[in-house]
Design a protein around this motif. Structure first.
Motif, mmCIF file in Angstrom:
data_model
loop_
_atom_site.group_PDB
_atom_site.id
_atom_site.type_symbol
_atom_site.label_atom_id
_atom_site.label_comp_id
_atom_site.label_asym_id
_atom_site.label_seq_id
_atom_site.Cartn_x
_atom_site.Cartn_y
_atom_site.Cartn_z
ATOM 1 N N VAL A 217 9.628 -11.635 18.383
ATOM 2 C CA VAL A 217 9.885 -12.238 17.075
ATOM 3 C C VAL A 217 10.851 -11.318 16.357
ATOM 4 O O VAL A 217 10.488 -10.226 15.930
ATOM 5 N N ILE B 189 6.844 -16.919 14.672
ATOM 6 C CA ILE B 189 5.692 -16.176 15.190
ATOM 7 C C ILE B 189 4.827 -17.081 16.065
ATOM 8 O O ILE B 189 4.436 -16.702 17.177
ATOM 9 N N LEU C 149 6.706 -7.853 17.589
ATOM 10 C CA LEU C 149 6.779 -8.355 16.220
ATOM 11 C C LEU C 149 7.626 -7.396 15.394
ATOM 12 O O LEU C 149 7.172 -6.319 15.008
ATOM 13 N N PRO D 42 7.280 -8.591 11.079
ATOM 14 C CA PRO D 42 6.813 -9.983 11.027
ATOM 15 C C PRO D 42 6.312 -10.424 9.665
ATOM 16 O O PRO D 42 6.265 -11.615 9.381
ATOM 17 N N VAL E 205 -3.450 -10.805 15.263
ATOM 18 C CA VAL E 205 -2.976 -9.775 16.190
ATOM 19 C C VAL E 205 -4.158 -8.971 16.731
ATOM 20 O O VAL E 205 -4.229 -8.678 17.937
ATOM 21 N N CYS F 189 0.723 -6.075 21.861
ATOM 22 C CA CYS F 189 1.723 -6.282 20.811
ATOM 23 C C CYS F 189 2.436 -4.969 20.522
ATOM 24 O O CYS F 189 1.837 -3.897 20.628
ATOM 25 N N LEU G 206 4.159 -3.677 17.163
ATOM 26 C CA LEU G 206 4.278 -4.026 15.749
ATOM 27 C C LEU G 206 5.242 -3.058 15.071
ATOM 28 O O LEU G 206 4.977 -1.861 14.978
#
Length: 481
Positions: A89, A157, A173, A176, A192, A202, A204
């Motif tokens: 994303v 997302i 992400l 995000p 998440v 993930c 982040l």
């Protein structure tokens, strides 16, 4: 954590140069199943470049990528990443505005084909939106271009987490929550955590350090294209993260000193939000910093745009939150993007004085810390956060007496935020007026007054002595404080 399983992805000595700019320098990184890895660093530290390489949209200049123990090879691409279960994303959203939500889902999921694929795509993306963002109100047949930037981010997302023929093992992400309000951001971070608990992974990336500390199990800090720290999240605090990032600014938090009320003379701005009806609803006075708060999509941006459209001859500047659509001129240089806000003062006999334009841009490059070796470079050579700095430079470097800010800190690092906060306060003390919509609750402490919006109307006017997170949330949801 990963146990005996091989990491989903390993990066070994990854490098990337853009001309003389070293974007990545020998980066080492690994992510395993069941792990949320937090990635932090200042704008231009190399985070988004690294993720673009991992997502297959950018080829590395050196180093090795390994996927579940197997070398990715020299022809690693978006398709290869997708087949390996890696999704991204991006901070700069990648949706096609002329297509519907369902049609955008089909772009990432080519398995959605044959008779009735639009209906199936709408059902899939709708189900994932319901799972991540309950009460989102987004229809599969809506054109993406008609959605607010927050809803576009929600669709992007949900599309990344949707599963068709390939699993979503690792979802990157990149900022995000940058355009999401606190409630919707909380929904995402809760999802998440659930995703990771069920074996997903993930990465982040966020400049909101509280989000990273509360969600990630491990945190990697980047600076100047290299990894400079990597530890368990519990071993970091906000202050030690800021220190590792190399910031001279203090960590988030810590309210500034109380501001003296400036509401004595006539207001320089009077406005009624579109849903307000009769009666005065919003006022800003000379030298004030006025915040617009509330859940996203409740009329804050529309109010700013209405004020800007009706400015007449008053010197006024707008710092757009959606920099790609409403902020930057993508074919122009950094200097030209900054100077356009001062075009009258830079013109001589109908022509722009290029020397004066460059001098103005260079002054603000230094003041606001735009990371570039040459102010004459294209604006798109900058990272997203540095592009946003250029928009601030355009507004603050102009002669505008009133500056409107539409959630302008999207993707801006903590050090720059603190510098901008100080600049805003200093400019307000000189008599400039700021009207500031923000989705970040922590930023409201820098405002003299805060107006809370709900359903296109102002439902609360909170001066500093009544301002609190609880008061804003109560007003946002229509509850008595």
């Amino acid at each position: 954590m990963t146990g005996a399983r091989l990491p989903i992805v390993e990066l070994d000595g990854v490098e990337k140069h853009f001309g003389a700019v070293r974007a990545l320098v020998g980066v080492e990184l690994s992510v395993g199943a069941g792990e949320c890895l937090g990635l932090v660093g200042h704008n231009g530290a190399g985070k988004s470049t690294l993720m673009a390489i991992l997502a297959g949209t950018l080829a590395p200049g050196g180093g090795r990528i390994t996927l579940s123990g197997r070398p990715a090879g020299t022809h690693y691409s978006v398709g290869a990443a997708h087949r390996a279960g890696i999704r991204c994303v991006f901070q700069e959203l990648s949706l096609c505005p002329n297509l519907t939500v369902a049609e955008n889902a089909r772009i990432l999921h080519p398995a959605l084909r044959g008779f009735g694929w639009r209906r199936r795509a709408a059902t899939l993306i709708g189900a994932k939106l319901n799972e991540i963002f309950p009460g989102h109100g987004i229809a599969g047949g809506e054109p993406v271009g008609d959605l607010s930037i927050a809803r576009r981010q929600m669709v992007e997302i949900a599309r990344a987490f949707t599963v068709t023929d390939a699993a979503a093992d690792l979802v990157i992400l990149d900022e995000p929550t940058s355009s999401l309000d606190a409630v919707v951001a909380g929904q995402l971070l809760a999802f998440v955590r659930r995703f990771v608990e069920t074996g997903g992974a993930c990465i982040l990336i966020s400049h909101l350090l509280g989000e990273v500390l509360s969600t990630a199990g491990r945190i990697v800090v980047m600076r100047d294209g290299a990894v400079v720290a990597a530890r368990q999240a519990e071993d970091f605090t906000r202050d030690t993260l800021v220190q590792a990032m190399g910031s001279v600014a203090r960590a988030e938090g810590g309210a500034p000193a109380a501001f003296a009320s400036k509401r004595a003379d006539e207001p320089v701005i009077r406005a009624r939000p579109l849903g307000q009806g009769a009666g005065e609803a919003l006022a800003a006075y000379r030298g004030e910093v006025v915040g617009l708060a509330g859940l996203g999509g409740h009329g804050q941006t529309e109010t700013l745009l209405e004020i800007f459209a009706g400015r007449g001859d008053r010197p006024m500047a707008l710092v757009a939150g959606d920099r790609q659509s409403d902020g930057i001129f993508p074919l122009w240089s950094i200097a030209r993007n900054i100077g356009i806000g001062s075009i009258r003062g830079l013109s001589r006999l109908g022509l722009v004085d290029a020397v004066a334009e460059r001098r103005l841009a260079e002054t603000w490059r230094q003041r606001i810390g735009i990371r570039t070796p040459d102010i004459g470079n294209p604006i798109l050579s900058l990272s997203g956060g540095n592009q946003q700095k250029a928009l601030f430079a355009r507004a603050l470097g102009s002669e505008a007496e009133i500056i409107l800010m539409d959630d302008p800190m999207r993707g801006v690092d903590i050090g720059t935020k603190q510098e901008v906060y100080r600049m805003i306060r200093a400019e307000a003390e000189k008599g400039r007026t700021f009207l500031w919509y923000t989705t970040e609750m922590d930023e409201l402490i820098h405002c003299d007054h805060v107006y809370v919006f709900r359903d296109g109307r102002v439902v609360a006017d909170l001066p500093r002595d009544r301002l609190s997170e609880e008061a804003v949330l109560h007003a946002s949801f229509g509850e008595a404080a």
